[in-house]
Design an enzyme around this catalytic site. Structure first.
Site, PDB file in Angstrom:
ATOM      1  N   ASP A 100       0.870  -1.177   0.000  1.00 47.71           N
ATOM      2  CA  ASP A 100       0.000   0.000   0.000  1.00 47.71           C
ATOM      3  C   ASP A 100       0.908   1.228   0.000  1.00 47.71           C
ATOM      4  O   ASP A 100       2.070   1.156   0.402  1.00 47.71           O
ATOM      5  CB  ASP A 100      -0.907   0.014   1.237  1.00 47.71           C
ATOM      6  CG  ASP A 100      -2.150   0.875   1.039  1.00 47.71           C
ATOM      7  OD1 ASP A 100      -3.234   0.305   0.786  1.00 47.71           O
ATOM      8  OD2 ASP A 100      -2.038   2.121   1.114  1.00 47.71           O
ATOM      9  N   VAL A 103       2.077   2.495  -6.857  1.00 44.36           N
ATOM     10  CA  VAL A 103       2.059   1.870  -8.191  1.00 44.36           C
ATOM     11  C   VAL A 103       2.308   2.882  -9.307  1.00 44.36           C
ATOM     12  O   VAL A 103       2.530   2.498 -10.456  1.00 44.36           O
ATOM     13  CB  VAL A 103       0.732   1.110  -8.461  1.00 44.36           C
ATOM     14  CG1 VAL A 103       0.518  -0.007  -7.463  1.00 44.36           C
ATOM     15  CG2 VAL A 103      -0.456   2.055  -8.494  1.00 44.36           C
ATOM     16  N   ASN A 145      -4.926  -4.229  -7.276  1.00 41.81           N
ATOM     17  CA  ASN A 145      -6.146  -3.615  -6.756  1.00 41.81           C
ATOM     18  C   ASN A 145      -6.126  -2.085  -6.820  1.00 41.81           C
ATOM     19  O   ASN A 145      -7.172  -1.452  -6.787  1.00 41.81           O
ATOM     20  CB  ASN A 145      -6.346  -4.069  -5.300  1.00 41.81           C
ATOM     21  CG  ASN A 145      -7.601  -3.509  -4.687  1.00 41.81           C
ATOM     22  OD1 ASN A 145      -8.700  -3.765  -5.168  1.00 41.81           O
ATOM     23  ND2 ASN A 145      -7.446  -2.715  -3.627  1.00 41.81           N
ATOM     24  N   TYR A 195     -11.853   8.466 -14.773  1.00 44.12           N
ATOM     25  CA  TYR A 195     -11.846   7.157 -14.109  1.00 44.12           C
ATOM     26  C   TYR A 195     -12.382   6.078 -15.060  1.00 44.12           C
ATOM     27  O   TYR A 195     -11.806   4.989 -15.170  1.00 44.12           O
ATOM     28  CB  TYR A 195     -12.700   7.259 -12.847  1.00 44.12           C
ATOM     29  CG  TYR A 195     -12.793   6.005 -12.017  1.00 44.12           C
ATOM     30  CD1 TYR A 195     -11.738   5.592 -11.209  1.00 44.12           C
ATOM     31  CD2 TYR A 195     -13.963   5.236 -12.021  1.00 44.12           C
ATOM     32  CE1 TYR A 195     -11.844   4.438 -10.419  1.00 44.12           C
ATOM     33  CE2 TYR A 195     -14.075   4.091 -11.237  1.00 44.12           C
ATOM     34  CZ  TYR A 195     -13.007   3.699 -10.442  1.00 44.12           C
ATOM     35  OH  TYR A 195     -13.115   2.565  -9.665  1.00 44.12           O
ATOM     36  N   LYS A 254     -10.444   2.801 -16.438  1.00 41.88           N
ATOM     37  CA  LYS A 254     -10.912   1.430 -16.207  1.00 41.88           C
ATOM     38  C   LYS A 254     -11.174   0.703 -17.533  1.00 41.88           C
ATOM     39  O   LYS A 254     -10.948  -0.513 -17.627  1.00 41.88           O
ATOM     40  CB  LYS A 254     -12.161   1.435 -15.321  1.00 41.88           C
ATOM     41  CG  LYS A 254     -11.878   1.894 -13.881  1.00 41.88           C
ATOM     42  CD  LYS A 254     -10.874   0.997 -13.163  1.00 41.88           C
ATOM     43  CE  LYS A 254     -10.856   1.241 -11.669  1.00 41.88           C
ATOM     44  NZ  LYS A 254      -9.883   0.390 -10.961  1.00 41.88           N
TER      45      LYS A 254
END
Ligand SMILES: NC(=O)c1ccc[n+]([C@@H]2O[C@H](COP(=O)([O-])OP(=O)(O)OC[C@H]3O[C@@H](n4cnc5c(N)ncnc54)[C@H](O)[C@@H]3O)[C@@H](O)[C@H]2O)c1
Length: 263
Positions: A50, A79, A105, A171, A175
């Site tokens: 994280d 990330v 994730n 977003y 995705k």
């Protein structure tokens, strides 16, 4: 089962003896739920990662305490930073004796009308959500290919990769990109026995999300679902476990909707 009030599904040993690496696993949502499920489904060792150091330490302790799994490790990483991604995967390879399953994730969203969107906000969401998933997938594929023992990658997309919603152009574009990345990378990874799939959840209202968005808006989203409720984070995690398991041996490049509505 009462679909409006589902009971927690116990583990069935779906990923017995496998090692698992998860990103964005120290929050209140799908990441930590997937880590918990991985332990319950028989994972032998887990690395949680994280960006948030304090939360990560608590998450590692919590996972150990709640599941009884001793081999749980934590590694801080963003990330959106290539060096972090490489350091994380190298660390996990060492700590786990090879990563069998990677769960990508991490994803980031904001709400903004496109006409008000500055480049910075657009890039930030794309960089974590799409580019972050790409960076993790790219390096993990390389490492799994070199190890020669196959593997599985499960990405977290969203139904917004298919659907339209105001204030979500960045977003949703990210995705949709995660789904396209999943399809194309899966084709390349099949050559070295690595499967890559994605889940596309509709809505999971964990405590952090409930705090960050207006209540009325969240209720509107829940009302659109056939079951009149958001998914529990563990219901999405269950589908991740299925995709990570050998039950999904003939699936690669797919994005599975985890949703109770269409359109
Ligand atoms: N919650 C939903 O309704 C929903 C719906 C569809 C898709 N998703 C996707 O599911 C994933 C998980 O979301 P969630 O809401 O369940 O929260 P979560 O608890 O699984 O993830 C939040 C965690 O992500 C970490 N994080 C944020 N940026 C990061 C970065 N750059 N690098 C590493 N870690 C980072 C945060 O520190 C936090 O601990 C995301 O990709 C999200 O887009 C969520």
């Amino acid at each position: 089962m009462d679909l409006k009030n589902p009971e927690y599904v116990p583990g069935h040993g779906l990923i017995k003896g496998k090692s698992v690496l998860l990103t964005a696993a120290a929050g209140a949502g799908i990441g930590f739920a997937a880590a918990t499920k991985a332990a319950e489904e028989g994972a032998r060792a887990i690395v949680l990662s994280d960006i948030h150091e304090g939360r990560l330490e608590s998450a590692v302790n919590k996972l150990k305490e709640e599941t009884g799994l001793a081999d749980v490790y934590g590694k801080v990483g963003n990330v959106a930073v290539e060096e972090d991604v490489r350091a994380l995967i190298d660390y996990a390879e060492e700590a786990l004796g090879g990563v069998d399953i990677l769960i990508n994730n991490a994803g980031l969203g904001t709400s903004k009308l496109l006409i008000d969107m500055e480049d910075d906000e657009w890039h930030r969401v794309i960089d974590v959500t799409l580019n972050g998933t790409m960076r993790m997938t790219r390096y993990m594929m390389k490492v799994m290919k070199a190890r020669g023992e196959g593997g599985v990658i499960v990405n977290n997309a969203s139904v917004l990769g298919w659907r339209a919603q105001k204030e979500q152009a960045h977003y949703a574009a990210a995705k949709a990109g995660v789904m396209a990345l999943t399809r194309c990378a899966a084709l390349e990874a099949a050559e070295f026995n690595v499967r890559i799939n994605a889940v596309s959840p509709s809505i999971v209202l964990h405590p952090m999300l409930r705090k960050s968005a207006p209540q009325e808006f969240l209720e509107e989203l829940e009302a659109k679902e056939a079951y009149g409720r958001a998914a529990e984070a563990w219901e999405v995690a269950n589908v991740m476990m299925f995709l990570a398991s050998d039950y999904a041996s003939y699936m690669t490049g797919e994005s599975l909707s985890v949703s109770s509505q269409r359109g």
